[in-house]
Enzyme design. Structure first.
Site, PDB file in Angstrom:
ATOM      1  N   CYS A   1       0.868  -1.206  -0.138  1.00  0.00           N
ATOM      2  CA  CYS A   1       0.160  -0.022  -0.125  1.00  0.00           C
ATOM      3  C   CYS A   1       0.941   1.186   0.006  1.00  0.00           C
ATOM      4  O   CYS A   1       1.685   1.483  -0.816  1.00  0.00           O
ATOM      5  CB  CYS A   1      -0.973   0.001   1.288  1.00  0.00           C
ATOM      6  SG  CYS A   1      -2.596   1.153   1.015  1.00  0.00           S
TER       7      CYS A   1
ATOM      8  N   HIS B   1      -3.795  -5.978   0.916  1.00  0.00           N
ATOM      9  CA  HIS B   1      -3.679  -6.252   2.277  1.00  0.00           C
ATOM     10  C   HIS B   1      -4.227  -7.654   2.493  1.00  0.00           C
ATOM     11  O   HIS B   1      -5.076  -8.165   2.014  1.00  0.00           O
ATOM     12  CB  HIS B   1      -4.356  -5.002   3.287  1.00  0.00           C
ATOM     13  CG  HIS B   1      -3.983  -3.800   3.142  1.00  0.00           C
ATOM     14  ND1 HIS B   1      -2.845  -3.313   3.842  1.00  0.00           N
ATOM     15  CD2 HIS B   1      -4.656  -2.620   2.641  1.00  0.00           C
ATOM     16  CE1 HIS B   1      -2.621  -1.948   3.688  1.00  0.00           C
ATOM     17  NE2 HIS B   1      -3.668  -1.646   2.890  1.00  0.00           N
TER      18      HIS B   1
END
Length: 492
Positions: free
Chosen positions: A334, A431
């Site tokens: 991310c 994630h």
């Protein structure tokens, strides 16, 4: 149907409210009740994506798992995601509505009570029991006006409260008795009993302490809970716990992760920490990244530009570049993926600071922050092995560039992430990728892990929740605690 509800509040932060809420959800589920967790307001950069979109605090997603439910935005209607020391992104019903300075939010947070109550009423109409978790402590009476997280909610909704004290912090008698002393009578009357948490040793040694608290507060004790070893297997919640540094065996794969100032979703590391043959180390600010690391991981952040500056201020950029030059592996997830590129632009300050900065230049990609946040649960395949992967995305920005032609995963038939030409530098927005056992074990093998890896991570989490429930039920008078639950609107 209208559920009964009870609320867990604490004498302070990190007294165990989230863990005990999860435990009670699993206990109630095992007793055949339809139970749901609820936290009116949470402050955390550790978030989870919900089915249908929207995000909530990661702790509420774990509590949902304990209750046998999918995470839903109603479980945490107000989420604050800090972007600096004085400002945060405000998430309501799963979606960002504003960026606010702390003083402005505090002055007007009571306007969110309607949103909180809408979610609470939906949950109570669908379940037998709702376990409510407070935030911080009701003893912070300087914050009582316009409160929606603790006694403000409890009084408004008519939900009785059990107060939790943490004996490990020391002064638990003073903290419980002192909370009663500083609360006004109406707030104190909402508390129906207390729990002492994190006791080490023989709990009978605290019998006189229990008597002292009961006599000074008039509240009964529901139990003394020992240190719960099962929590070591559960996903990290709102704070990184620095494990004691241990000497790694010669054949152990060494993974290091710098602790960024606005680090988010660091529970991505949890499956790695449990894997045999892996030595995982958080690197705190002010310390260099160990030179003998095999892999460096940059986890997510709520402020990519802010944490790029923070990373450089620690000198970690030099450590990471030197590691890469000598053939070391680097992974960015991310915001960490964005940092590995050549440039990050945030013209509108949607991710915190406005402006632009050079990235670390290890991947030939660049990122432009957008005003729309991408939040989704997703699934696909590892681009190298075609092993199935599931996870979730929560991010601002679009990352493009030549290295995206060599993706890390394929999600919904679309390439995602990037890999360098030599395959040693990788980045992804996905994630939860390491919770996929086959992917994790193959990735660790490519990184040089030599130990036998047989961890079934999701099974381990479920087993830990069961063990947590059993340990808590053995220590508490659960029947008395659940009997305290009332239909909303009852104010005594």
């Amino acid at each position: 149907m209208t559920a009964k509800a009870l609320m867990l509040q604490g004498t302070g932060s990190d007294v165990g409210k989230s863990v005990l809420t999860a435990a009670l959800c699993r206990i109630a589920k095992r007793r055949g009740l339809s139970v749901a967790p609820f936290k009116p307001q949470n402050m955390s950069n550790n978030a989870a994506a919900c089915v249908g979109g929207g995000e909530i605090g990661r702790a509420q997603a774990l509590q949902a798992l304990a209750a046998g439910l999918e995470p839903h935005v109603d479980m945490n209607p107000v989420l604050l995601k800090p972007q600096s020391d004085t400002s945060a992104q405000v998430i309501v019903h799963g979606h960002a509505i504003d960026q606010m300075e702390a003083a402005d939010y505090m002055a007007g947070r009571d306007r969110l009570m309607d949103a909180v109550m809408d979610s609470f009423q939906r949950l109570t109409s669908q379940h037998d029991l709702v376990i409510v978790e407070g935030a911080g402590s009701p003893a912070e009476i300087n914050l009582r006006a316009r409160d929606i997280a603790n006694m403000g909610f409890a009084r408004h909704a008519g939900v009785p409260v059990c107060l939790i004290g943490d004996i490990e912090k020391g002064g638990v008698i003073a903290s419980l008795v002192g909370t009663k002393a500083v609360l006004d009578r109406g707030d104190a009357a909402m508390i129906r009993g207390f729990i002492v948490n994190k006791f080490r040793g023989d709990p009978s040694l605290f019998d006189d302490g229990i008597t002292a608290i009961e006599s000074r507060t008039g509240w009964p004790c529901f139990g003394v809970i020992p240190w719960l070893t099962a929590t070591a297997t559960l996903p990290a919640e709102d704070a990184v716990i620095l494990d004691r540094k241990q000497t790694a065996a010669k054949d152990t794969l060494k993974i290091a992760a710098p602790m960024l100032s606005r680090m988010a979703n660091f529970d991505d590391a949890d499956p790695l920490k449990l894997e045999p043959g892996v030595s995982f180390q958080w690197v705190p600010p002010g310390q260099p990244i160990p030179r003998d690391s095999d892999v460096i991981i940059l986890f997510g952040t709520k402020s990519t530009l802010g944490d790029l500056a923070f990373l450089r201020a620690q000198g970690w950029d030099h450590d990471i570049l030197a590691h890469a030059r000598t053939g070391g592996r680097v992974l960015g997830i991310c915001g960490g993926y964005q940092m590995l590129g050549t440039q990050v632009w945030d013209p509108h300050g949607t991710d915190g600071l406005s402006g632009s900065a050079e990235g670390l230049g290890l991947l030939d990609v660049h990122t432009i922050m957008t005003t729309d946040k991408h939040i989704t649960q997703t699934s696909g395949l590892c681009a190298l092995t075609e092993q199935p992967v599931t996870g979730y995305e929560i991010h601002l920005g679009e990352t493009i560039g030549p290295d995206t032609a060599n993706p890390m995963v394929i999600l919904n038939h679309h390439p995602e992430g990037a890999r360098s030409t030599n395959g040693l530098i990788e980045g992804t927005y996905l994630h939860g990728i390491f919770a996929n056992d086959m992917f994790r074990q193959a990735w660790l093998s490519r990184a040089g892990a030599s130990a036998q890896m047989d961890l079934a991570y999701n099974h381990a989490v479920e087993h830990a929740l069961d063990a947590l429930a059993e340990d808590v039920e053995a220590a508490l008078d659960v029947d008395a605690l659940l009997a305290m639950a009332q239909n909303p609107g009852w104010c005594g």
